[in-house]
Each structure stands twice: as C-alpha cells, then as structure tokens.
Design an enzyme around this catalytic site. Structure first.
Site, mmCIF file in Angstrom:
data_model
loop_
_atom_site.group_PDB
_atom_site.id
_atom_site.type_symbol
_atom_site.label_atom_id
_atom_site.label_comp_id
_atom_site.label_asym_id
_atom_site.label_seq_id
_atom_site.Cartn_x
_atom_site.Cartn_y
_atom_site.Cartn_z
ATOM 1 C CB THR A 114 3.829 -11.211 6.020
ATOM 2 O OG1 THR A 114 4.576 -11.854 4.874
ATOM 3 C CG2 THR A 114 3.417 -9.808 5.735
ATOM 4 C CG ASP A 117 -14.133 -9.402 -5.074
ATOM 5 O OD1 ASP A 117 -13.138 -8.546 -5.315
ATOM 6 O OD2 ASP A 117 -14.386 -10.206 -5.887
ATOM 7 C CE1 TYR A 140 4.502 -3.743 -3.955
ATOM 8 C CE2 TYR A 140 6.046 -2.042 -4.536
ATOM 9 C CZ TYR A 140 5.352 -2.837 -3.620
ATOM 10 O OH TYR A 140 5.445 -2.427 -2.225
ATOM 11 C CE LYS A 195 1.987 -1.281 -3.073
ATOM 12 N NZ LYS A 195 0.898 -1.579 -2.114
#
Length: 285
Positions: free
Chosen positions: A186, A56, A151, A155
């Site tokens: 994906t 984790d 997001y 980044k």
C-alpha cells in the site's frame, strides 16, 4: 479483465486509499458501476463508471442511505466488497493485555460488524433477484497469530460471518467468500520502505519484493465476482496468490507474487527480522 463485470453494480467499502482503492479501480475498470469516496477520475480514465459516496461504516444509518441511493440510481446491487477496516499499526508487537481496549472495539466495529451490516443490506436486495456476490477482505490472521490479538479476533469473526452467511444464502443463489491478500504494498507501507540502489525495497529489515499490489488483489475480486461457478467457492477463504494461478491474472508487469502462508515460508525462523517477529508470532521449537 475489462468487461468481465459489464452491467453489474458494485459497492466497494473503504475505497478511498490502499487496498480498497486498488479493488475499486479494478472492479470499475472491469465494467461495474462502483460507489466509493475517491478515485472516481482514475476509474473513469480506465473506462469504468464510478459514483463518489462518503460513508462512515460505524453509522448504520449512513450505510443504509448508501444502499437506498444505489436503489434509486441503479435499481440493483450485484457485488459488495467489504474492505473497510481500522488502523492496526499501534497494536503490532504489543502484548494484548497492554493494548488499549478501544482497539478491540475498533477491530469488531469496523470489520465483522460493519461487514455484517453491509452483507445483510445487500442480501435484502440480492435474495429476491436470486443472485449476487459478497466478498469479505480478511486474512490468514483468522487462523494464526498475525499483528495482534484484536486483529486476529476481528479477522476470525469475518471468516465466521462468511461461512455462516454463505450457508443461509446458498439456496438463494447468493455467494459469500473471504479473500486473503498477502503482504499488500500500500501507499502507507511503501512510504516507510527503504529503496536500495538496485531498486530493492526493504521494510524494517525485510525484503518486501514478494508483496502484492492493491490492484493485484482487485483482480482477485474481479475474477471471483465474474466466475460463473462462484457458488462452488461460497463460504470459503482464498489467498489472492492462489486465485491468480487458478484464474490467470498477474501484476501489471506480468509477474506472479509467490504463494506463501506467511513470512515463515520465505525464510528460516532465525532469519526473520525482529520487527516481523512481532507481526507474525511463531511457536518456538
């Protein structure tokens, strides 16, 4: 690309599925001993060596335990690929002021913070040896609006980590770079795509044939890690599609995904499907 990383030891985080799995497969097939949660059998089938390690990456003690295990079993670490990230799907197209605050926490914890921890732990081992490579998986969302504000903040922080860590590590012979994949095909993304009789895949109205496979991005990782002049790239951010043209790798079928800077380079603003306008926001003329 087999053999390019013979004798090296690599840690690929977030390697149980999607882009992380593709990267682990390519790194392992290129000869590195790789730690990851799953895909061990696939790597060994391809001729590589893998060690399964559950971790984790929000728990520093677990991450330290992974590095301690690498010390005991391998005695060195040559490459770290930071892929682990949270789920961004719930934020797409949602105004940032309506996004639950837990998402900004996740985008900072599993991303820049977890990358910082693994990079620092790797540096403690790489600096005394005077060599090593850290590759942080980021995106052009670091520089333009992509998916959501949380997001992009995550980044942007990853790319800042890359630049600043590279500056401090340069004199020690350790390189740090950011990799920018394009649209990655994906398992999760493809499961939602519609397939036409001619084989064309569309997702929310967009033909996704320009996308890249996880393994293609894994080949970008291998090419960077195997480059004897990697220090010249340290601190930079690089599109996978552009590295393919520099290093000469392709998709399995031999084709090269196009070089793009986002969906707006593929079509006019008027032709972009509504869903994708929420993924990549553009300044209206």
């Amino acid at each position: 690309m087999a053999g390019q990383l013979d004798g090296r030891v690599a840690l690929v985080t977030g390697a149980s599925k999607n882009i992380g799995k593709g990267m682990a497969l390519e790194v392992g097939a290129a000869g590195a001993v790789t730690s990851l949660k799953q895909t061990v059998a696939e790597i060994e089938k391809a001729g590589g060596t893998a060690v399964a390690v559950a971790c984790d990456h929000t728990d520093d003690a677990q991450v330290e335990a992974v590095f301690d295990r690498i010390d005991r079993e391998q005695g060195r670490i040559d490459l770290v690929v930071n892929v682990a990230s949270p789920d961004f799907s719930e934020m797409v197209g949602v105004p940032f002021w309506e996004i639950p605050f837990r998402h900004i926490t996740a985008c900072l914890d599993v991303g820049p913070r977890s990358d910082y921890v693994t990079t620092a732990l790797a540096a403690r081992r790489m600096v005394p040896r005077g060599s090593g490579v850290v590759i942080n998986i980021s995106s052009h969302g670091a520089q333009q609006h992509l998916l959501s504000v949380p997001y992009g903040v995550g980044k942007g922080a990853i790319d800042k980590l890359t630049r600043d860590a590279a500056m401090e590590l340069r004199s020690h012979g350790v390189a740090v770079v950011s990799l920018w994949p394009g649209l990655v095909l994906t398992e999760g993304l493809l499961s939602h795509a519609e397939v036409a009789p001619d084989g064309t895949r569309t997702l929310h109205g967009l033909d996704i044939s320009f996308g890249e496979t996880p393994k293609f991005n894994g080949r970008a990782v291998v090419a960077l890690a195997a480059d004897p002049a990697i220090m010249e790239k340290s601190g930079g951010s690089f599109w996978s599609s552009r590295l393919a043209r520099e290093y000469g790798f392709t998709e399995d079928d031999g084709h090269l995904p196009p070089e793009i800077d986002g969906i707006q380079t593929l079509m006019s603003a008027d032709d972009i499907p509504d869903f994708w306008r929420g993924v990549e926001r553009f300044v209206e003329p």
